[in-house]
Design a protein around this motif. Structure first.
Motif, PDB file in Angstrom:
ATOM      1  N   UNK A   1      32.949  49.498  49.364  1.00 39.76           N
ATOM      2  CA  UNK A   1      33.897  49.483  48.233  1.00 39.76           C
ATOM      3  C   UNK A   1      35.190  48.761  48.606  1.00 39.76           C
ATOM      4  N   UNK A   2      35.638  48.949  49.868  1.00 39.77           N
ATOM      5  CA  UNK A   2      36.854  48.270  50.338  1.00 39.77           C
ATOM      6  C   UNK A   2      36.665  46.758  50.348  1.00 39.77           C
ATOM      7  N   UNK A   3      35.460  46.317  50.748  1.00 41.34           N
ATOM      8  CA  UNK A   3      35.142  44.881  50.736  1.00 41.34           C
ATOM      9  C   UNK A   3      35.160  44.325  49.315  1.00 41.34           C
ATOM     10  N   UNK A   4      34.663  45.120  48.357  1.00 42.05           N
ATOM     11  CA  UNK A   4      34.663  44.704  46.939  1.00 42.05           C
ATOM     12  C   UNK A   4      36.099  44.573  46.442  1.00 42.05           C
ATOM     13  N   UNK A   5      36.961  45.554  46.799  1.00 42.79           N
ATOM     14  CA  UNK A   5      38.371  45.502  46.390  1.00 42.79           C
ATOM     15  C   UNK A   5      39.041  44.267  47.000  1.00 42.79           C
ATOM     16  N   UNK A   6      38.722  43.984  48.265  1.00 41.71           N
ATOM     17  CA  UNK A   6      39.249  42.785  48.933  1.00 41.71           C
ATOM     18  C   UNK A   6      38.865  41.515  48.198  1.00 41.71           C
ATOM     19  N   UNK A   7      37.603  41.459  47.757  1.00 38.98           N
ATOM     20  CA  UNK A   7      37.119  40.283  47.013  1.00 38.98           C
ATOM     21  C   UNK A   7      37.858  40.140  45.682  1.00 38.98           C
ATOM     22  N   UNK A   8      38.169  41.271  45.011  1.00 37.20           N
ATOM     23  CA  UNK A   8      38.870  41.210  43.730  1.00 37.20           C
ATOM     24  C   UNK A   8      40.331  40.777  43.896  1.00 37.20           C
ATOM     25  N   UNK A   9      40.968  41.204  45.003  1.00 34.83           N
ATOM     26  CA  UNK A   9      42.340  40.753  45.290  1.00 34.83           C
ATOM     27  C   UNK A   9      42.324  39.236  45.541  1.00 34.83           C
ATOM     28  N   UNK A  10      41.308  38.759  46.285  1.00 35.02           N
ATOM     29  CA  UNK A  10      41.163  37.312  46.548  1.00 35.02           C
ATOM     30  C   UNK A  10      40.915  36.565  45.240  1.00 35.02           C
ATOM     31  N   UNK A  11      40.116  37.176  44.337  1.00 36.15           N
ATOM     32  CA  UNK A  11      39.864  36.544  43.024  1.00 36.15           C
ATOM     33  C   UNK A  11      41.157  36.413  42.227  1.00 36.15           C
ATOM     34  N   UNK A  12      41.953  37.488  42.231  1.00 28.56           N
ATOM     35  CA  UNK A  12      43.221  37.475  41.493  1.00 28.56           C
ATOM     36  C   UNK A  12      44.148  36.399  42.056  1.00 28.56           C
ATOM     37  N   UNK A  13      44.228  36.326  43.393  1.00 26.19           N
ATOM     38  CA  UNK A  13      45.072  35.298  44.004  1.00 26.19           C
ATOM     39  C   UNK A  13      44.522  33.899  43.700  1.00 26.19           C
ATOM     40  N   UNK A  14      43.209  33.744  43.794  1.00 23.10           N
ATOM     41  CA  UNK A  14      42.576  32.457  43.517  1.00 23.10           C
ATOM     42  C   UNK A  14      42.874  31.971  42.111  1.00 23.10           C
ATOM     43  N   UNK A  15      42.733  32.877  41.128  1.00 21.67           N
ATOM     44  CA  UNK A  15      42.999  32.528  39.723  1.00 21.67           C
ATOM     45  C   UNK A  15      44.475  32.170  39.526  1.00 21.67           C
TER      46      UNK A  15
ATOM     47  N   UNK B   1      45.121  37.819  51.935  1.00 20.25           N
ATOM     48  CA  UNK B   1      45.175  38.684  50.751  1.00 20.25           C
ATOM     49  C   UNK B   1      43.872  39.455  50.547  1.00 20.25           C
ATOM     50  N   UNK B   2      42.751  38.848  50.894  1.00 16.33           N
ATOM     51  CA  UNK B   2      41.469  39.563  50.838  1.00 16.33           C
ATOM     52  C   UNK B   2      41.496  40.738  51.820  1.00 16.33           C
ATOM     53  N   UNK B   3      42.089  40.496  52.985  1.00 14.17           N
ATOM     54  CA  UNK B   3      42.222  41.540  53.996  1.00 14.17           C
ATOM     55  C   UNK B   3      43.133  42.666  53.510  1.00 14.17           C
ATOM     56  N   UNK B   4      44.196  42.295  52.744  1.00 15.11           N
ATOM     57  CA  UNK B   4      45.086  43.318  52.169  1.00 15.11           C
ATOM     58  C   UNK B   4      44.296  44.237  51.244  1.00 15.11           C
ATOM     59  N   UNK B   5      43.455  43.648  50.377  1.00 14.67           N
ATOM     60  CA  UNK B   5      42.617  44.447  49.470  1.00 14.67           C
ATOM     61  C   UNK B   5      41.696  45.373  50.242  1.00 14.67           C
ATOM     62  N   UNK B   6      41.102  44.863  51.327  1.00 11.65           N
ATOM     63  CA  UNK B   6      40.193  45.658  52.169  1.00 11.65           C
ATOM     64  C   UNK B   6      40.941  46.838  52.806  1.00 11.65           C
ATOM     65  N   UNK B   7      42.148  46.542  53.355  1.00 13.24           N
ATOM     66  CA  UNK B   7      42.946  47.596  54.005  1.00 13.24           C
ATOM     67  C   UNK B   7      43.453  48.626  52.999  1.00 13.24           C
ATOM     68  N   UNK B   8      43.772  48.175  51.784  1.00 14.00           N
ATOM     69  CA  UNK B   8      44.194  49.099  50.718  1.00 14.00           C
ATOM     70  C   UNK B   8      43.049  50.046  50.372  1.00 14.00           C
ATOM     71  N   UNK B   9      41.828  49.479  50.290  1.00 14.22           N
ATOM     72  CA  UNK B   9      40.632  50.294  50.010  1.00 14.22           C
ATOM     73  C   UNK B   9      40.464  51.390  51.044  1.00 14.22           C
ATOM     74  N   UNK B  10      40.636  51.048  52.317  1.00 17.70           N
ATOM     75  CA  UNK B  10      40.538  52.039  53.401  1.00 17.70           C
ATOM     76  C   UNK B  10      41.635  53.092  53.268  1.00 17.70           C
TER      77      UNK B  10
END
Length: 507
Positions: free
Chosen positions: A313-327, A296-305
């Motif tokens: 910025x794509x890495x940051x978006x990936x981290x936020x998708x991982x945060x959302x999934x984690x929560x 899911x972190x990778x999905x956020x990264x690929x979406x950013x690209x």
């Protein structure tokens, strides 16, 4: 006012409501990225095979049991006790209860991965350490503290905390939407090219994961597919609540099963749209417990690209998708943990004879089996200590826990399906809802379902030993075997103490 109450009481489940209830009870988001990690696209055929040979026929069996014993308080214990006998029923039900103990051992250690993702946007549990302990031992200590905290809170009747389950549930539904929509955006952005290419039909058979590339490895994957269909037991209690059950119920189960099977298959394929197995999932830090967050972190990264964002910025978006999934997963697991630390225990104690339980274990105070909950807590703490201080690396530690859970939680299915022929033979049991109308269909589907589960577990258990890893095989056998021995010992004590020699009930 009275007429409104009667109206509510008489409200029956429609076809759509039944399908939704089955879907929410069975469908698990993390099963898709985890299956992609283990088998790539090769997971898809096994989900379809397991759906046809296990999920649909087993669901119909549970429906027949549920309709026949709808007024029984003891749940699956009553089903097996009235179909086969009390000893068989107790051992089968105790194994079912024990599978939740193994589940708790797993979750009170792995729950720190979604927690880590929610805080840091990635899994940093492998770097944790306190008092000179390594990460595996540190997570084990945290797991022990967690089970003690949950038991203390739940035993005081504070089970209202399970409301976090509904919040987590809504968030997990949004995760499914994010996976589907996000994967399609990435697909369009990449001009229809898949991150994990489909080279030939072999891509849907052979696993990119070296651990699952052998024939035994592939066959052992079936237990993961069966585990992903877990939760169908809830269907047993829905028959009498369904509108025009004779017609609606089989239709609802079939449609729900098809949606779930197709849903899992599409979800696994979606993971391949934006995740290349060798690039993203082959690194040492990725294991069964954290692969869903990595995907899911990778999905956020690929979406950013796809949106034209920079690498940073794509890495940051990936981290936020991982945060959302984690929560989302942390909330859902917390709610489930609070419920499951007392619910299966309460059901088995209320369903079985009180004399089976030593000392004051069968006592219910404030609606809770408090004494039994603390005994359960001690058992979980001991298991966590054994696994976490065994000296293995984190990846092996988590893999072992997941494998133990899969085997332990699928074995009770064999007890329930195995009792089905006896259930059908007993004419004195009133069967208001019947799917298997002939003797041939009863035998055929009972053998097929029992064989599928047994076959899957056999290959899962022997696979590590064949590869020279006897320790994992011993752990997978050890968990269920320990609880089977405990169940037999408890029943023998009960027989000697409370049942006369002439009255002993045959299995």
């Amino acid at each position: 006012m009275a007429s409104n109450e009667t109206e509510t009481k008489n409200k029956k489940l429609t076809l759509i409501a039944l399908i939704l209830m089955i879907f929410t009870s069975v469908f698990g988001f993390a099963n898709m990225p985890r299956s992609f990690y283990l088998m790539g696209y090769g997971a898809i055929p096994w989900y379809i095979i397991s759906g046809l040979t296990f999920f649909i026929p087993y669901a119909f069996m549970m429906a027949e049991y549920g309709a026949a014993f709808k007024n029984e308080k003891g749940g699956i214990y009553s089903w097996m006790e009235k179909s086969v006998g009390p000893k068989y029923a107790f051992i089968g039900t105790f194994m079912w209860f024990a599978s939740y103990i193994v589940w708790m051992v797993n979750i009170c250690s792995t729950i720190w991965i979604p927690f880590s993702n929610a805080i840091w946007g990635k899994d940093v549990t492998s770097t944790w350490g306190i008092f000179g302990l390594n990460s595996t031992q540190t997570i084990g200590i945290l797991g022990m503290i967690w089970i003690i905290f949950v038991t203390f809170t739940a035993s005081r009747g504070l089970e209202k905390i399970t409301k976090v389950t509904s919040v987590g549930g809504i968030a997990v539904v949004l995760l499914n939407v994010l996976l589907l929509v996000g994967a399609l955006i990435v697909l369009v952005s990449n001009g229809g090219h898949l991150a994990q290419p489909v080279v030939s039909a072999a891509s849907f058979v052979k696993s990119p994961n070296p651990a699952y590339s052998s024939s035994i490895g592939m066959l052992s994957f079936i237990v993961f597919a069966i585990f992903a269909y877990g939760g169908i037991e809830v269907v047993g209690g829905l028959v009498d609540q369904t509108e025009n059950a004779e017609v609606t119920f089989p239709k609802g189960v079939t449609i729900a099963a098809l949606i779930i099977t197709v849903g899992y298959s599409i979800g696994i394929f979606m993971c391949g749209i934006f995740t290349n197995w060798n690039t993203v999932l082959s690194s040492k830090g990725v294991h069964m417990a954290n692969c869903a967050y990595v995907v899911m972190q990778n999905l956020g990264f690929e979406l950013g690209k796809s949106f034209g964002m920079s690498q940073a910025s794509s890495l940051v978006l990936g981290a936020w998708v991982a945060r959302f999934m984690g929560l989302s997963m942390f909330l859902a697991l917390t709610g489930a943990f609070f419920t499951l630390c007392y619910s299966p225990l309460k059901q088995i104690i209320e369903g079985t004879p009180k004399e089976l339980w030593p000392g004051k274990m069968a006592e219910i105070k404030n609606g809770m089996p408090i004494n039994a909950m603390w005994v359960q807590c001690i058992v979980v703490v001991l298991f966590v200590a054994l696994v976490s201080f065994g000296g293995d690396a984190a990846a092996k530690f988590f893999s072992r826990l997941v494998l133990m859970t899969n085997v332990a939680m699928t074995l009770p299915y064999m007890f329930l399906s195995g009792a089905f022929i006896s259930f059908k033979k007993k004419k004195e049991i009133v069967k208001p809802f019947v799917v298997y109308k002939s003797k041939f269909s009863t035998w055929l589907w009972t053998i097929l379902v029992t064989f599928t589960v047994g076959f899957a577990n056999f290959f899962t258990i022997i696979e590590p030993a064949v590869d020279g890893n006897l320790t994992d095989t011993i752990w997978m056998i050890g968990g269920p075997l320990f609880f089977a021995i405990v169940a037999v010992a408890m029943y023998r004590r009960y027989e000697k103490k409370y049942i006369g020699k002439d009255e002993k009930t045959a299995v």
